[in-house]
Motif scaffolding. Structure first.
Motif, PDB file in Angstrom:
ATOM      1  N   GLU A  82      -5.537  14.445 -12.504  1.00  0.00           N
ATOM      2  CA  GLU A  82      -4.178  14.588 -11.957  1.00  0.00           C
ATOM      3  C   GLU A  82      -3.350  13.408 -12.447  1.00  0.00           C
ATOM      4  N   THR A  84      -0.952  11.435 -10.537  1.00  0.00           N
ATOM      5  CA  THR A  84      -0.380  10.465  -9.595  1.00  0.00           C
ATOM      6  C   THR A  84      -1.005   9.072  -9.733  1.00  0.00           C
ATOM      7  N   LEU A 260      -6.397  15.992  -1.503  1.00  0.00           N
ATOM      8  CA  LEU A 260      -6.423  14.605  -1.968  1.00  0.00           C
ATOM      9  C   LEU A 260      -6.298  13.683  -0.762  1.00  0.00           C
ATOM     10  N   THR A 282      -1.277  28.790  -4.806  1.00  0.00           N
ATOM     11  CA  THR A 282      -0.518  27.545  -4.612  1.00  0.00           C
ATOM     12  C   THR A 282       0.093  27.115  -5.937  1.00  0.00           C
ATOM     13  N   LEU A 283       1.422  27.208  -6.004  1.00  0.00           N
ATOM     14  CA  LEU A 283       2.108  26.891  -7.255  1.00  0.00           C
ATOM     15  C   LEU A 283       2.240  25.392  -7.445  1.00  0.00           C
ATOM     16  N   MET A 308       3.117  20.592 -10.176  1.00  0.00           N
ATOM     17  CA  MET A 308       2.956  22.053 -10.185  1.00  0.00           C
ATOM     18  C   MET A 308       2.034  22.450 -11.326  1.00  0.00           C
TER      19      MET A 308
END
Ligand code: HAM
Length: 418
Positions: A82, A84, A260, A282-283, A308
């Protein structure tokens, strides 16, 4: 010899499909930039420790989905699951917070999780996301949600539901965790094996389980909203009020927890109801992670973001207008292929999308290719044209043909294209 194939769950995106990707990415970039976000690009490989500390040890991602390996120098590296944690690492590494009070970044790129592949769930997938550092909300929280709903609407993805929740801050989670464990412990024997384990390690994740036995136990559980303190409650209300003011419909889902570990306070998901999504509906998902920057060794800084799944949005996005790939196709007699190469280059320099068949095939086969190419105009070049300083211009759909001076070819093609 066995045929070579791509890695399971990792897909090729062929030119026939790329137009939709471009349309989605361009719409995302334009919108994010209108809201003051700037693009950041971080490496796909990071030290494993970044994700273990940033995402949390007791998450599905860190426990079982990461592509981790030791490189030749003995370092443990992981393909990013991911964006982040990577963004926070980059923001800290370059001391960006020292030069601006609020940072707004966006990113688009591949992520890697070793999940069971299914429609809408891949092992390499693409995310587009935004992160904000330095704004405690709640207004920016609502602005983010409204921005992304506007983005989806622009792409024709309107049949969606926005789910919101708050996980509180400080000791809210700890107090709620105790209450949840107290509720679930007597039903321990009825929970799935995963949830029994999580009851010890990360009980909030039991709420997230898809197993029917877990969902039944979760249905009667207390909700975290009953455990918010006054400041958390005011924050959550401010978020909702701003969403209402912006006219963005949403539903409070007190059992929304997400996979998360880093979230605090605001949490949201956008779920698609139409299209071709199957179970992976889940978009996008996101939320506030006010503790992560401090936990990774930086100054305590509020943060919020979302990401997304591009493939999932493509599954429910309309086709959109077909894009014309070519404006003009150059057809040449075998003896004048050098001149055709120059003609095609001049058309491209003038901004036209031009293709030439330079293999020396028959005119008939070149016309066939021109017809298939989708180019509205063909230019035909032979020895006669070279001597006369002209080119034959053919409008393919109409079958009309005229002789045009070589010097005036670009305006003539433009006129024919309308
Ligand atoms: P996430 O919920 O793990 O959040 O992923 C965000 C989105 O990425 C999902 O809603 C889904 O659309 C897509 N996605 C996730 N896994 C897959 C997969 N295996 N195949 C296809 N699509 C997938 C995050 O990643 C957070 N970093 C979001 C965030 C940003 N929170 C704060 N800032």
């Amino acid at each position: 010899m066995a045929k070579l194939r791509s890695v399971k769950g990792m897909n090729d995106i062929l030119p026939a499909d790329i137009g939709r990707w471009h349309r989605l990415e361009a719409a995302f970039r334009h919108r994010a930039e209108r809201y003051g976000y700037a693009e950041v690009r971080t490496p796909v490989l990071e030290p494993t420790e970044l994700f273990v500390r940033g995402i949390g040890e007791v998450t599905d991602i860190v426990e079982k989905e990461m592509y981790t390996f030791e490189d030749k120098g003995g370092k443990m590296l992981t393909l990013r699951p991911e964006g982040t944690a990577s963004c926070v690492r980059a923001w800290l590494q370059h001391s960006v917070g020292g030069s601006e009070p609020v940072t707004k970044w966006y990113y688009v790129g591949p992520m890697y999780r070793r999940e069971r592949p299914a429609k809408g769930r891949y092992r390499q997938f693409f995310q587009a996301g935004c992160e904000v550092y330095g704004d405690p909300g709640p207004y920016v929280d609502a602005e983010l949600v409204d921005m992304v709903v506007g983005f989806l609407r622009e792409l024709g993805v309107e049949d969606v539901e926005v789910l919101v929740n708050s996980l509180g801050s400080g000791d809210t989670r700890a107090r709620y965790r105790d209450a949840l464990v107290a509720h679930l412990a007597p039903m321990r024997g009825r929970l799935s094996e995963d949830s029994r384990r999580r009851l010890e390690t990360n009980p909030l994740r039991v709420l997230d389980s898809k197993a029917p036995e877990d969902q039944e136990a979760a249905a009667s559980a207390p909700t975290i909203l009953d455990y918010l303190d006054d400041a958390d409650r005011a924050h959550f209300e401010g978020f909702q009020e701003t969403l209402r003011a912006l006219g963005t419909p949403f539903r409070v889902e007190p059992r929304l927890v997400r996979g998360l570990d880093y979230y605090t306070r605001t949490l949201f998901e956008v779920v698609g109801r139409g299209g071709d999504l199957g179970a992976q509906s889940t978009l996008l998902g996101g939320g506030r992670y006010d503790k992560m920057i401090g936990d990774l060794g930086g100054p305590s800084t509020p943060a919020i973001g979302f990401a997304m799944g591009i493939e999932r949005i493509l599954l429910c996005m309309g086709e959109g207008p077909a894009e014309r790939a070519l404006d003009v196709f150059v057809i040449a007699e075998p003896g004048v292929r050098g001149a055709a190469t120059v003609l095609a280059r001049d058309l491209r320099d003038a901004g036209l999308r031009a293709e030439a068949d330079l293999r020396g095939n028959s005119l008939k086969s070149q016309f066939r290719r021109a017809d298939k190419s989708g180019a509205p105009v063909a230019l035909v070049l032979g020895q006669r044209e070279i001597e006369a300083g002209t080119v034959q211009l053919k409008v393919l759909a109409e079958g009309t043909q005229e002789s045009v001076a070589r010097d005036g070819i670009v305006p003539a093609v433009r006129a024919a294209l309308g």
